[in-house]
Design a protein around this motif. Structure first.
Motif, PDB file in Angstrom:
ATOM      1  N   UNK A 179      80.739  49.867   6.461  1.00 45.96           N
ATOM      2  CA  UNK A 179      79.673  50.373   7.317  1.00 45.96           C
ATOM      3  C   UNK A 179      79.280  49.259   8.259  1.00 45.96           C
ATOM      4  N   UNK A 180      78.939  49.613   9.479  1.00 47.20           N
ATOM      5  CA  UNK A 180      78.597  48.654  10.521  1.00 47.20           C
ATOM      6  C   UNK A 180      79.834  47.840  10.903  1.00 47.20           C
ATOM      7  N   UNK A 181      80.855  48.547  11.289  1.00 45.44           N
ATOM      8  CA  UNK A 181      82.088  47.916  11.745  1.00 45.44           C
ATOM      9  C   UNK A 181      81.838  47.294  13.114  1.00 45.44           C
ATOM     10  N   UNK A 182      82.227  46.033  13.277  1.00 43.11           N
ATOM     11  CA  UNK A 182      82.047  45.347  14.554  1.00 43.11           C
ATOM     12  C   UNK A 182      83.168  45.663  15.527  1.00 43.11           C
ATOM     13  N   UNK A 183      83.218  44.889  16.619  1.00 47.96           N
ATOM     14  CA  UNK A 183      84.229  45.146  17.653  1.00 47.96           C
ATOM     15  C   UNK A 183      85.606  44.669  17.179  1.00 47.96           C
ATOM     16  N   UNK A 184      86.632  44.964  17.940  1.00 44.78           N
ATOM     17  CA  UNK A 184      87.982  44.507  17.606  1.00 44.78           C
ATOM     18  C   UNK A 184      88.010  42.980  17.620  1.00 44.78           C
ATOM     19  N   UNK A 185      88.767  42.401  16.669  1.00 47.13           N
ATOM     20  CA  UNK A 185      88.863  40.942  16.580  1.00 47.13           C
ATOM     21  C   UNK A 185      90.049  40.465  17.407  1.00 47.13           C
ATOM     22  N   UNK A 186      89.815  39.466  18.256  1.00 48.72           N
ATOM     23  CA  UNK A 186      90.890  38.931  19.097  1.00 48.72           C
ATOM     24  C   UNK A 186      91.361  37.597  18.538  1.00 48.72           C
ATOM     25  N   UNK A 187      92.646  37.328  18.620  1.00 49.55           N
ATOM     26  CA  UNK A 187      93.229  36.020  18.296  1.00 49.55           C
ATOM     27  C   UNK A 187      92.799  35.460  16.954  1.00 49.55           C
ATOM     28  N   UNK A 188      92.211  34.278  16.989  1.00 52.22           N
ATOM     29  CA  UNK A 188      91.847  33.574  15.761  1.00 52.22           C
ATOM     30  C   UNK A 188      90.744  34.265  14.970  1.00 52.22           C
ATOM     31  N   UNK A 189      90.005  35.139  15.620  1.00 54.63           N
ATOM     32  CA  UNK A 189      88.917  35.828  14.919  1.00 54.63           C
ATOM     33  C   UNK A 189      89.470  36.875  13.940  1.00 54.63           C
ATOM     34  N   UNK A 190      90.770  37.211  14.046  1.00 49.60           N
ATOM     35  CA  UNK A 190      91.363  38.211  13.155  1.00 49.60           C
ATOM     36  C   UNK A 190      91.430  37.673  11.730  1.00 49.60           C
ATOM     37  N   UNK A 191      91.076  38.517  10.775  1.00 47.72           N
ATOM     38  CA  UNK A 191      91.070  38.170   9.353  1.00 47.72           C
ATOM     39  C   UNK A 191      91.967  39.197   8.665  1.00 47.72           C
ATOM     40  N   UNK A 192      92.949  38.720   7.912  1.00 47.97           N
ATOM     41  CA  UNK A 192      93.919  39.666   7.330  1.00 47.97           C
ATOM     42  C   UNK A 192      93.293  40.601   6.289  1.00 47.97           C
ATOM     43  N   UNK A 193      92.087  40.304   5.847  1.00 46.34           N
ATOM     44  CA  UNK A 193      91.401  41.181   4.887  1.00 46.34           C
ATOM     45  C   UNK A 193      90.365  42.067   5.569  1.00 46.34           C
ATOM     46  N   UNK A 194      90.425  42.157   6.882  1.00 45.92           N
ATOM     47  CA  UNK A 194      89.385  42.920   7.585  1.00 45.92           C
ATOM     48  C   UNK A 194      89.972  43.732   8.740  1.00 45.92           C
ATOM     49  N   UNK A 195      90.280  45.000   8.420  1.00 44.78           N
ATOM     50  CA  UNK A 195      90.835  45.899   9.444  1.00 44.78           C
ATOM     51  C   UNK A 195      90.065  47.222   9.430  1.00 44.78           C
ATOM     52  N   UNK A 196      90.214  47.985  10.493  1.00 36.21           N
ATOM     53  CA  UNK A 196      89.632  49.328  10.495  1.00 36.21           C
ATOM     54  C   UNK A 196      90.684  50.338  10.017  1.00 36.21           C
ATOM     55  N   UNK A 197      90.334  51.614  10.014  1.00 32.85           N
ATOM     56  CA  UNK A 197      91.229  52.630   9.466  1.00 32.85           C
ATOM     57  C   UNK A 197      92.412  52.912  10.386  1.00 32.85           C
ATOM     58  N   UNK A 198      92.452  52.276  11.575  1.00 34.84           N
ATOM     59  CA  UNK A 198      93.628  52.394  12.437  1.00 34.84           C
ATOM     60  C   UNK A 198      94.513  51.158  12.325  1.00 34.84           C
TER      61      UNK A 198
END
Lengths: 246, 224
Positions: free
Chosen positions: B54-73
């Motif tokens: 709940x309260x999903x933030x915006x898409x993560x770019x580059x280094x901000x991407x975390x392999x344990x944090x994705x949306x349902x797409x």
């Protein structure tokens, strides 16, 4: 109690030909990749892989190897085919689904999550009002024509429902961020997804954990899956992977 | 068949965002619906992602991407203050239990009864299977279901149809339809044309729509 096993061989002991194996993860997040690699190395065949939402699309190298080695007899999933039609058409998985070499059974995601929960909670079946007016209402959705078992329908409080059965896997392979020797588990962010409910469901649950804690080191109020649902724990390194489009 | 130029996908998403009220819990499906999140920044709207957030933030770019944090797409996303994680059964209790205020999904086809098809493309030849994902659960539990899609296929074939020729996802569930050419509402009598793309006439929209359209007395240009 000490549930930590010494190696992958011991982690998968008893997982033999024809087993139904639940695989945690939702696309790329929370997939037990190292247990899948051990499954590939073990070369065990005739497997039914009971998934939740495309963990094999998220762990594509492992999927490729499992399909190539002919280890999969059947896949159960809610979203197990590539999103892109052209990409899917090129992939051996889809070719085998088309030819019927791999049986492919599909459920609405929430229904599938309840099938695992029912198995874990000792409920044999329940009436679910999802999929009414779709093919779900007619029969089990599968690529094998002879397996399209008709549904039992009942109207409850004015809502049409289909009878849906519990799904109890022989094994569950789950991935946790941390866990202790008694099998208490904690997940990280959206990597939790199906791992908890699959751990509840299976006869034997094997958890790969990135951080092994001593018994009592996990904050009691913050355990996600109590150790009673987990039978084997194997510490694994954290591996970096690329999140690719499914 | 004639094909009209209309709103780009991002702007369809903008129009959908205007229809979402503050203090809503919203689930966004794959495709144009995902783009709606770009227009909700600063709004008091909480996005639910069926993977368990709940309260999903915006898409993560580059280094901000975390392999344990994705949306349902399967896109890397970010955590914001107040984000919450939970397991899949809890997630679908929110969805099926009627706790989501607005669900936005894409579709292959919608008919005038508010039935829609989104989960399987029979031309893929997969012997009756496809990707259902959370679509049927979301449709079953939605208080309001919006469809955001192109008005026609790339070839110009209408996607607003009399009878679904693709397998249905759910029946009588669609409330509003947002396309590149129009905003429409499913009412008991049929499909009501409420807004149209500037410069187009009612008959233009009708020519790329199978069912006979009803026209709102206060018909206007699409409001952005």
């Amino acid at each position: 109690m000490n549930k930590v096993v010494k190696d992958m061989r011991e982690a998968l002991s008893g997982l033999d030909y024809g087993a139904t194996v639940a695989v945690g993860g939702f696309f790329a997040a929370g997939v037990p990749r190292l247990l899948l690699r051990a499954l590939i190395e073990k070369e065990v065949k005739g497997l039914t892989l009971a998934c939740g939402s495309g963990p094999l699309l998220g762990a594509k190298d492992e999927l490729d190897a499992l399909v190539e080695n002919g280890q999969i007899r059947k896949i159960i999933d809610s979203y197990g085919l590539f999103r892109s039609a052209s990409r899917g058409a090129r992939h051996p998985l889809e070719q085998k689904v088309r030819s019927g070499e791999i049986e492919f059974e599909v459920y609405p995601m929430g229904t599938l999550s309840e099938k695992y929960r029912m198995a874990g909670a000792g409920i044999p079946a329940s009436y679910i009002p999802v999929g009414i007016g779709s093919m779900v209402e007619q029969s089990v959705i599968t690529n094998i024509e002879g397996k399209r078992k008709e549904r039992e329908i009942r109207t409850i409080d004015g809502r049409t429902c289909v009878l849906e059965y519990a799904l109890k896997p022989d094994f569950a392979l789950v991935h946790a961020y941390s866990g202790d020797s008694e099998g208490n588990l904690r997940y990280r962010k959206t990597a939790r997804n199906f791992n908890h409910v699959m751990a509840m469901a299976a006869r034997v649950t094997v958890a790969e954990v990135e951080n092994l804690a001593a018994s009592g080191d996990l904050e009691p109020d913050s355990v996600h899956t109590p150790g009673i649902f987990v039978h084997r724990v194997i510490p694994v390194p954290r591996i970096a992977f690329e999140i690719t489009n499914v | 068949m004639r094909k009209y130029e209309g709103l780009p996908r991002e702007i369809i998403a903008l129009r959908v965002s205007k229809e979402i009220e503050d203090n809503s819990y919203v689930n966004l499906g794959i495709g144009i619906p995902t783009l709606v999140s770009n227009w909700l920044e600063g709004r008091d709207v909480i996005l639910q992602s069926e993977i368990g957030m709940l309260k999903t933030g915006s898409l993560a770019e580059g280094d901000a991407a975390d392999q344990d944090l994705i949306n349902a797409s399967c896109q890397p996303v970010t955590e914001v203050e107040g984000s919450v994680y939970f397991d899949i059964c809890e997630s679908f209790a929110m969805i099926r239990g009627g706790h989501i205020d607005v669900t936005v999904m894409g579709a292959f086809q919608v008919n005038e009864a508010g039935d829609f098809a989104s989960w399987m493309n029979p031309s893929r030849g997969l012997n009756g299977v496809g990707n259902i994902g959370g679509s049927m659960d979301l449709a079953s539990g939605a208080r309001k279901l919006f469809i955001a899609m192109e008005h026609t296929t790339r070839e110009g074939t209408p996607k607003l149809v009399r009878e679904l020729t693709y397998p249905a996802t759910a029946r009588k569930k669609v409330h509003k339809i947002f396309t590149d050419l129009a905003v429409l509402e499913v009412v008991p009598e049929g499909i009501l044309l409420r807004e149209l793309y500037p410069g187009l006439r009612i008959e233009d929209i009708q020519s790329v729509t199978e069912p006979k359209l009803l026209v709102a007395p206060d018909l206007k240009e699409i409001e952005l």
